[in-house]
Scaffold this motif. Structure first.
Motif, PDB file in Angstrom:
ATOM      1  N   SER A  62       8.966  -8.153 -12.899  1.00  0.00           N
ATOM      2  CA  SER A  62       9.639  -7.021 -12.277  1.00  0.00           C
ATOM      3  C   SER A  62      10.347  -6.191 -13.345  1.00  0.00           C
ATOM      4  O   SER A  62      10.968  -6.740 -14.264  1.00  0.00           O
ATOM      5  CB  SER A  62      10.663  -7.509 -11.253  1.00  0.00           C
ATOM      6  N   GLN A 233      10.952   2.918 -19.513  1.00  0.00           N
ATOM      7  CA  GLN A 233      11.026   1.874 -18.508  1.00  0.00           C
ATOM      8  C   GLN A 233      10.995   0.545 -19.244  1.00  0.00           C
ATOM      9  O   GLN A 233      10.247   0.366 -20.202  1.00  0.00           O
ATOM     10  CB  GLN A 233       9.859   2.008 -17.529  1.00  0.00           C
ATOM     11  N   SER A 245       4.487   4.197 -13.818  1.00  0.00           N
ATOM     12  CA  SER A 245       4.685   4.944 -12.591  1.00  0.00           C
ATOM     13  C   SER A 245       5.682   6.052 -12.881  1.00  0.00           C
ATOM     14  O   SER A 245       6.785   5.798 -13.387  1.00  0.00           O
ATOM     15  CB  SER A 245       5.213   4.041 -11.478  1.00  0.00           C
ATOM     16  N   ALA A 248       9.212   5.741 -11.298  1.00  0.00           N
ATOM     17  CA  ALA A 248       9.933   4.473 -11.426  1.00  0.00           C
ATOM     18  C   ALA A 248      11.284   4.683 -12.109  1.00  0.00           C
ATOM     19  O   ALA A 248      11.446   5.599 -12.924  1.00  0.00           O
ATOM     20  CB  ALA A 248       9.095   3.474 -12.225  1.00  0.00           C
ATOM     21  N   THR A 250      14.093   4.735 -14.714  1.00  0.00           N
ATOM     22  CA  THR A 250      13.907   4.822 -16.156  1.00  0.00           C
ATOM     23  C   THR A 250      15.237   5.097 -16.835  1.00  0.00           C
ATOM     24  O   THR A 250      16.129   5.720 -16.256  1.00  0.00           O
ATOM     25  CB  THR A 250      12.880   5.922 -16.498  1.00  0.00           C
TER      26      THR A 250
END
Length: 523
Positions: A62, A233, A245, A248, A250
């Motif tokens: 994750s 990220q 992505s 996402a 960041t």
């Protein structure tokens, strides 16, 4: 022996074989177990421009939450500089995966010269630049000097050549004497790998000297700050490069620093070079209580200085602005909430830096209104009109221009030297795309039918969802193959790029059309 080859020399089958071979050795990256974005066929299944999740142990973990800092973590530092002397700059860039100190963490990143924020290259119009690029990562790469008006061929700004792992390539650039002063940047441009390599850390600033010559003499020695906006990220102790992505969470940094302090005296005028040198994301920059006075965009001085409260900066765009210190105290340089139209690409508000106004007050300088000369193309003779249509599939995993994905062996558009073309860029999707072209910049004429005030040229501009822009571009000085594309690099890597060939000689007489260009009807 040098085996660097032109990208255009690869057949699709050859590229596919190269990609499949690369996927079998993903776990072999030098001691770290993360193959940050191996080459693969351009129609791969993920909404990313990097390797599949099986390529990296980090991709199976994750993502770590973004790093933040409520208080400044230190004074803003300009990146190190490499400066041309007597019309010449000779330098070296080593591409390698290294562990760097970043935002209070030690993280594995893709670096230039071992730094997440590599040297700023400072040149002057008419200079020569010789640059040796040493590739120490296990995937091919190359270099694009973004926005610079320079040859797209041979050893210059040629994004079709690839530097293989373990090889060194010697770039050589001769810049024209009328090269526009302003802020540019450099980054990798290997198709299917542009996003992961740039997101991994491979980007830096280029400054073309001369912008201050248009300022009044009392302002020609003002403090100058690079404000390079990058984001990453994070997965554990690695910067994420696989399965990127766009929306996402960041971590956003300025010059590689987390919420640095930018010091200014009350009333002082400073020049800030604000540049989005990340792979994908947008910034909506604001400094509450201050005006941002724009003096250049995308390396092009404006003809008139204008003031704004916010600036929307897509990936790759740059704004040179004058900032005058406010009353003693602090203010937050922020990126405000921004939504590209896609449900997954909504960017939250984040503090980028803290502006600290303190010290002996100065009398604010009177700023000029007119600035630099610029050729207005609004009354230029148009030799051809083109339509460029952006589309994507429903899953958001494949991207197209005029119904086609990028093919380096196909010529999609042709431009003739010393002519002006008008391009209509249609965005037939529900999210913002950007439009960028190499070699020659353009003038934005209208957005969704609304005429745009002429301030000068740009090289990157947003195209609104289900909307359109109209631009005009003059082809000057250079011939060769170059490209135009969406500069959201995930989209470029997934096909949203076309080949533009610049040729000598006029277009076919009497038609006003270029027979080599595709015939595309507007909706």
């Amino acid at each position: 022996m040098m085996r660097t080859r032109p990208r255009g020399s690869l057949s699709f089958a050859g590229a596919l074989l190269t990609a499949l071979t690369a996927l079998t050795v993903l776990a072999l990256i030098s001691g770290c177990g993360d193959r940050s974005g191996a080459s693969r066929p351009m129609t791969g299944p993920a909404h990313s421009s990097s390797s599949s999740s099986s390529a990296s142990p980090a991709a199976l973990v994750s993502p770590s939450p973004p790093l933040t800092a409520a208080q400044p973590t230190g004074a803003l530092r300009n990146p190190p500089e490499v400066v041309s002397k007597n019309g010449f700059l000779n330098t070296r860039i080593v591409v390698e995966r290294k562990r760097v100190e970043l935002a209070g963490k030690k993280l594995w990143a893709l670096t230039y010269n071992g730094q997440y924020m590599p040297p700023t290259l400072r040149i002057r119009p008419g200079d020569r630049l010789k640059l040796a690029m040493v590739n120490k990562i296990d995937q091919m790469t190359n270099l694009h000097v973004h926005g610079l008006h320079v040859s797209p061929s041979d050893h210059s700004d040629n994004i079709f050549l690839m530097i293989e792992p373990g090889e060194t390539y010697h770039y050589s650039y001769q810049f024209p004497p009328n090269l526009a002063a302003g802020t540019y940047w450099y980054h990798p441009h290997p198709h299917t790998l542009s996003a992961p390599q740039t997101a991994g850390g491979m980007s830096g600033i280029i400054v073309v000297e001369g912008l201050k010559q248009y300022l009044p003499k009392p302002l020609r020695n003002i403090t100058e700050r690079v404000v390079a906006l990058k984001d990453f990220q994070r997965v554990g102790d690695q910067i994420k490069t696989a399965d990127l992505s766009i929306g996402a969470p960041t971590t956003r940094v300025v010059n590689g620093q987390l919420n640095p302090a930018i010091h200014i005296r009350p009333g002082e005028t400073q020049l800030w070079r604000i540049a989005n040198i990340g792979a994908n994301i947008f910034y909506k920059v604001a400094l509450p209580g201050y005006k941002l006075r724009v003096i250049a965009r995308d390396g092009n001085p404006v003809n008139r200085i204008y003031s704004v409260d916010t600036i929307i900066i897509p990936a790759a765009a740059r704004y040179d602005v004058l900032v005058q210190g406010g009353p003693p105290g602090t203010a937050e340089l922020k990126t405000l909430p921004y939504n590209t139209g896609s449900a997954g690409n909504q960017f939250p508000e984040v503090t980028l830096a803290t502006v600290v106004s303190r010290g002996e007050a100065m009398t604010p300088a009177k700023l000029p209104t007119t600035f630099a000369p610029a050729r207005d193309l609004s009354k230029a003779k148009i030799t051809a009109r083109r339509t460029i249509k952006y589309t994507e599939n429903a899953a958001g995993t494949e991207f197209y221009i005029n119904g086609k994905q990028f093919d380096p062996n196909r010529i999609d558009f042709t431009g003739h030297l010393n002519t002006v073309q008008e391009w209509t860029v249609l965005n037939n999707s529900d999210e913002v795309h950007s439009f960028h072209v190499h070699t020659n910049d353009f003038q934005l004429m209208s957005t969704n039918g609304r005429p745009q005030t002429f301030y000068g040229y740009q090289d990157t501009v947003d195209v609104p969802p289900r909307g359109n822009i109209v631009v005009r571009t003059a082809f000057e000085n250079y011939t060769g193959k170059t490209v135009l594309h969406c500069h959201i690099l995930n989209h470029e890597d997934k096909g949203m790029m076309s080949v533009l060939e610049l040729v000598d000689g006029p277009p076919a007489p009497g038609t006003g059309k270029d027979p080599a260009a595709p015939k595309v009807e507007k909706d």
